[in-house]
Motif scaffolding. Structure first.
Motif, PDB file in Angstrom:
ATOM      1  N   PRO A 353     -27.558  -7.437  -5.772  1.00 45.35           N
ATOM      2  CA  PRO A 353     -28.451  -8.768  -6.579  1.00 45.35           C
ATOM      3  C   PRO A 353     -29.261  -8.873  -7.106  1.00 45.35           C
ATOM      4  O   PRO A 353     -29.671  -9.813  -7.041  1.00 45.35           O
ATOM      5  N   TYR A 354     -29.740  -8.073  -7.164  1.00 42.42           N
ATOM      6  CA  TYR A 354     -31.527  -8.277  -7.956  1.00 42.42           C
ATOM      7  C   TYR A 354     -31.177  -7.158  -9.407  1.00 42.42           C
ATOM      8  O   TYR A 354     -32.113  -7.234  -9.979  1.00 42.42           O
ATOM      9  N   SER A 458     -27.120 -12.322   0.675  1.00 43.03           N
ATOM     10  CA  SER A 458     -26.732 -11.726  -1.242  1.00 43.03           C
ATOM     11  C   SER A 458     -26.912 -12.431  -2.382  1.00 43.03           C
ATOM     12  O   SER A 458     -27.449 -12.602  -3.315  1.00 43.03           O
ATOM     13  N   GLU A 459     -26.253 -13.575  -1.914  1.00 42.62           N
ATOM     14  CA  GLU A 459     -26.356 -14.763  -2.660  1.00 42.62           C
ATOM     15  C   GLU A 459     -27.787 -14.911  -2.998  1.00 42.62           C
ATOM     16  O   GLU A 459     -27.875 -15.433  -4.380  1.00 42.62           O
ATOM     17  N   TYR A 462     -30.170 -13.364  -4.723  1.00 40.90           N
ATOM     18  CA  TYR A 462     -29.445 -12.905  -6.065  1.00 40.90           C
ATOM     19  C   TYR A 462     -30.166 -14.742  -6.428  1.00 40.90           C
ATOM     20  O   TYR A 462     -30.618 -14.361  -7.793  1.00 40.90           O
ATOM     21  N   THR A 465     -33.754 -13.785  -7.216  1.00 42.52           N
ATOM     22  CA  THR A 465     -34.422 -12.974  -8.367  1.00 42.52           C
ATOM     23  C   THR A 465     -33.885 -13.331  -9.838  1.00 42.52           C
ATOM     24  O   THR A 465     -35.218 -13.665 -10.430  1.00 42.52           O
ATOM     25  N   TRP A 502     -20.536 -15.934 -13.058  1.00 39.43           N
ATOM     26  CA  TRP A 502     -20.336 -16.525 -10.625  1.00 39.43           C
ATOM     27  C   TRP A 502     -20.290 -17.968 -11.160  1.00 39.43           C
ATOM     28  O   TRP A 502     -18.915 -18.949 -10.121  1.00 39.43           O
TER      29      TRP A 502
END
Length: 549
Positions: A353-354, A458-459, A462, A465, A502
């Protein structure tokens, strides 16, 4: 003991209890058998339920963020609202949530006027769960124990004084239990309470205080002072002996005395800088940046010249290791005037995610180094994008002795190195499934709780980030201004390409949608949140954004 005769002795053979349930999607069910449901006690910060008060958690595009101070989104929004340069926080109440989509139906309230008027619904909206946070000022929920705030009364001098001001003579808690109760319903943003005396009433959230676990702990600690006191006073602390001055001129014959006196770490840095042939991944600056977290750390003197020499040798050894083995995606900057300070930036790895993000860390090598590990501070900008990286800047890692561990997991004065620290952060912390970094959560891999929470986490990582990127683009850490600019000049289009993938509903692998990813679409909530972030990148004219305007 008195014997009591029981006229009809009996044995309980069976029990049957029922519960009333408010499901996350807003539906209600009454009288459901208790044995048909189980508690679900583990959820992430993007989990919302009907009746909860929430606040729009979106950073304004034009918000000025000072890189010298890591700030939370909340404080930024509050400062903007207070200064009159932006809108006030938008507050609402959750009507329902669709977990699979990570979307929430919210009834937004009026935010002006009397507290009761503010509870009037202004409009309904469907928003991303990632753009919301719980409103801590309105936290009453089903089953909570609450206390009624006692109204203020007139004092002898004619002024009003609430109970919280300690006017015990004028403010007396009722003898009955009409002031403490349990929340039974949340009608239209208000709170219905069943009081201890059996009465029922509906109040506004500002009229009650919710009793939390920490309140019980505070009470226990307060009582502990006199309940468990054994009568023995704590022994007074012994004064710390002052360090003696050390003559460092014998460390290097080429180092002459200077006026005004230079710090010892600078003297050491000037002595050993010529011994290093630095690559492009580790650079020198003459002066440490003013925004370095450890800049004001006391330059503690070492106990003896021999100790100073061994410390300098250890640092020299670390520089050499970094020079030879530093990965291409990790960059280090050292400073002539402070040999004990370093600044590190690492690039998020593809497949996590990064990916394409930049993550900055300030390091400080204490006088006890290498017996003790380095101190590490993460520039979080108030964002918690990983269980191991706190909003406060703390890095939770066994290698830094900020988390438990054993064997090679903990710092060793003979085996561990700075290279091991930075590589561990990049590889073990900023990984592809950060949800399982949380203590004990590794046991939930492939279990329902893990599957439910890992993807939303995780979303959200992201999205955070991307928000970190916006902070860096507005106010890059000093000494890395050009680096940040060049990084996003080359990777900006790939960042936006990933966002676009996405938005098309695909999981991203190195900024490209794959056939496998099309079978695992991202949530609608992520796409909603991305829309505003992409607009922010376009607003600041990020490289490559033209094709997405």
């Amino acid at each position: 003991m008195r014997h009591v005769e029981v006229e009809f002795p009996m044995l309980v053979a069976n029990t049957c209890t029922t519960v009333d349930v408010v499901w996350q999607d807003g539906t209600r069910q009454q009288g459901r058998p208790s044995a048909t449901i189980v508690p679900f006690g583990i959820w992430n910060e993007q989990e919302f339920f009907p009746g909860q008060h929430v606040v729009a958690n979106v950073l304004p595009i034009n918000a000025a963020v000072d890189a010298t101070v890591d700030v939370t989104t909340t404080s930024v929004n509050n400062d903007i609202a207070a200064s009159g340069t932006g809108p006030a926080e938008r507050v609402g109440i959750v009507k329902s949530m669709q977990h699979e989509d990570q979307t929430v139906c919210v009834s937004w309230f009026k935010t002006q006027g009397h507290p009761d008027e503010a509870m009037e619904v202004e409009c309904d909206d469907t928003v991303s769960a990632y753009d919301l946070r719980l409103d801590s000022s309105h936290s009453a929920y089903y089953g909570d124990i609450v206390i009624r705030i006692v109204p203020s009364v007139s004092t002898d001098d004619g002024e009003s004084a609430p109970l919280s001001q300690g006017n015990k003579k004028k403010n007396v808690v009722p003898a009955d239990l009409s002031w403490v109760g349990r929340v039974v319903e949340l009608p239209n943003g208000h709170v219905q309470v069943k009081w201890g005396d059996g009465s029922m009433s509906t109040v506004s959230p500002h009229e009650i205080v919710v009793i939390k676990d920490e309140h019980y702990m505070e009470l226990w600690l307060e009582m502990g002072d006199w309940v468990e006191d054994n009568g023995i006073d704590d022994a007074p602390e012994e004064p710390v002996a002052a360090n003696t001055d050390i003559d460092l001129q014998n460390l290097d014959n080429d180092v002459e005395s200077v006026s005004p006196p230079m710090s010892r770490t600078r003297l050491l840095g000037l002595s050993f800088r010529s011994l290093l042939q630095l690559t492009s991944d580790i650079w020198w600056l003459e002066i440490s940046p003013l925004d370095h977290h450890y800049l004001d750390t006391t330059d503690q003197e070492m106990q003896g010249a021999s100790r100073a020499k061994s410390w300098a040798k250890a640092v020299q050894k670390e520089w050499k290791i970094l020079e030879d083995d530093l990965p291409e995606t990790i960059y280090v900057r050292a400073f002539e005037d402070r040999m004990d300070l370093l600044r590190v930036v690492m690039v998020g790895a593809s497949g996590t995610p990064y990916h394409d993000g930049l993550f900055f860390f300030d390091l400080q090598l204490p006088p006890s180094y290498p017996d003790a590990p380095p101190q590490v501070y993460y520039h979080s900008f108030g964002l918690r994008l990983n269980p191991n990286l706190y909003e406060s800047g703390t890095v939770c890692l066994s290698l830094l002795n900020t988390f438990g561990g054993e064997g090679t997991e903990v710092w060793s004065s003979t085996e561990s190195s700075l290279l091991q620290v930075v590589v561990s952060i990049q590889g073990l912390v900023l990984n592809d499934k950060p949800y399982y970094n949380e203590t004990g959560y590794e046991t939930m891999v492939d279990k329902p709780e893990g599957r439910r929470n890992a993807l939303p986490y995780s979303e959200n990582a992201y999205l955070l980030t991307l928000r970190t990127m916006l902070h860096l683009l507005r106010r890059p850490p000093r000494g890395f201004e050009e680096f940040v600019k060049e990084h996003f000049r080359h990777r900006g289009r790939f960042v936006l390409r990933a966002c676009n993938a996405w938005l098309q509903g695909n999981i991203v692998d190195n900024a490209h949608a794959t056939e496998v990813s099309r079978k695992q679409p991202c949530s609608a909530g992520l796409r909603l949140a991305l829309t505003s972030l992409v607009a922010a990148f376009i607003e600041i004219r990020a490289e490559g954004c033209e094709e997405y305007q």
